[in-house]
Motif scaffolding. Structure first.
Motif, PDB file in Angstrom:
ATOM      1  N   ARG A 219      -5.419   0.452  -6.739  1.00  0.00           N
ATOM      2  CA  ARG A 219      -6.816  -0.001  -6.699  1.00  0.00           C
ATOM      3  C   ARG A 219      -7.423   0.109  -5.303  1.00  0.00           C
ATOM      4  N   VAL A 220      -6.617  -0.044  -4.267  1.00  0.00           N
ATOM      5  CA  VAL A 220      -7.149  -0.022  -2.897  1.00  0.00           C
ATOM      6  C   VAL A 220      -6.934   1.325  -2.208  1.00  0.00           C
ATOM      7  N   TYR A 221      -6.340   2.289  -2.927  1.00  0.00           N
ATOM      8  CA  TYR A 221      -6.000   3.566  -2.281  1.00  0.00           C
ATOM      9  C   TYR A 221      -7.144   4.568  -2.380  1.00  0.00           C
ATOM     10  N   ARG A 222      -7.496   5.156  -1.259  1.00  0.00           N
ATOM     11  CA  ARG A 222      -8.451   6.268  -1.242  1.00  0.00           C
ATOM     12  C   ARG A 222      -8.435   6.929   0.126  1.00  0.00           C
TER      13      ARG A 222
ATOM     14  N   GLY B 247      -2.300  -2.783  -8.074  1.00  0.00           N
ATOM     15  CA  GLY B 247      -3.006  -3.279  -6.904  1.00  0.00           C
ATOM     16  C   GLY B 247      -3.011  -2.255  -5.782  1.00  0.00           C
TER      17      GLY B 247
ATOM     18  N   THR C 165       0.844  -1.195   0.000  1.00  0.00           N
ATOM     19  CA  THR C 165       0.000   0.000   0.000  1.00  0.00           C
ATOM     20  C   THR C 165       0.878   1.243   0.000  1.00  0.00           C
TER      21      THR C 165
END
Length: 251
Positions: free
Chosen positions: A177-180, A174, A68
């Motif tokens: 895609r999960v970062y916010r 990847g 991440t």
């Protein structure tokens, strides 16, 4: 955390020089490493260019992926802390702007020196992520994109090297895609937001939400396309050298 330089410069393309009056830490975008900045000069004015090298690529290809952007930021902070003894900037293009931002957030959280400027190029704000056209591409489309980019840089695409780059790109996507961020976390740094005039991937309207991330936000249009940053064009050099020269390190 240690406050003296260590051998852990694997996070940096090269160990920073001890006498540069300012430093510019540069974060690569997805699928590539510090070699992204091979065509950049070593110095812009008095500011030293310090490319960040994430794990799982190039000379760190045997290391596990960072997973991440927050984990990546933690590693970067530990590595660069000894070199935050003078004014510095963060620069991130495209997805590279996200770990640059997260590193600035982590520095602020830990009470460590903040960058005088966070320079984000061609990337939407964190609370509008994930946003990346590569996220919707098929395996073959990603392969074709990489081959086309290699060709644009004047090289002949090598299937083995393309496959290695594709492996890194998949892992990096990847992380995207999960970062916010659910809402903006404001920085003590000033923010400069770069839009490339011939870049269709991110519009001016999509960049405007960065104005919520600092009390001082500057929007700058530079001539060129999405990948022109690889050549460190004159307008970009002038911008970064000017920001580095005018900072007094008090932010």
């Amino acid at each position: 955390m240690t406050t003296t330089p260590r051998t852990g410069t694997r996070w940096l393309l090269r160990r920073p020089t001890p006498d540069a009056p300012a430093r510019i830490f540069c974060f690569p975008y997805s699928g590539i490493g510090a070699s992204m900045f091979n065509r950049w000069p070593r110095f812009l004015g008095g500011a030293e260019i310090c490319p960040i090298q994430p794990p799982a690529r190039e000379n760190r290809s045997r290391e596990p992926h960072f997973g991440t952007y927050q984990h990546l930021a933690a590693g970067v902070v530990e590595a660069i802390e000894p070199y935050l003894d003078r004014p510095f900037l963060f620069v991130g293009h495209c997805t590279g702007a996200l770990p640059a931002y997260e590193t600035a957030v982590r520095l602020a959280t830990l009470g460590l020196p903040a960058p005088a400027w966070l320079v984000v190029s061609a990337q939407v704000a964190p609370h509008h992520c994930p946003y990346d056209r590569f996220l919707d591409l098929s395996e073959q489309e990603l392969t074709d994109e990489l081959a086309e980019l290699v060709g644009q840089r004047g090289a002949q695409p090598d299937p083995m090297l393309i496959e290695l780059a594709l492996r890194v790109l998949r892992l990096d996507l990847g992380a995207s895609r999960v970062y916010r961020r659910e809402e903006p976390v404001r920085l003590p740094a000033a923010v400069a937001v770069v839009r490339w005039t011939d870049d269709p991937e991110v519009t001016d309207a999509q960049l405007r939400p960065w104005q919520e991330y600092a009390s001082e936000v500057r929007f700058v249009d530079l001539p060129g396309g999405h990948y022109d940053i690889l050549d460190a064009p004159a307008a970009l050099r002038e911008l970064l050298a000017g920001l580095a020269a005018t900072t007094d390190g008090t932010r």
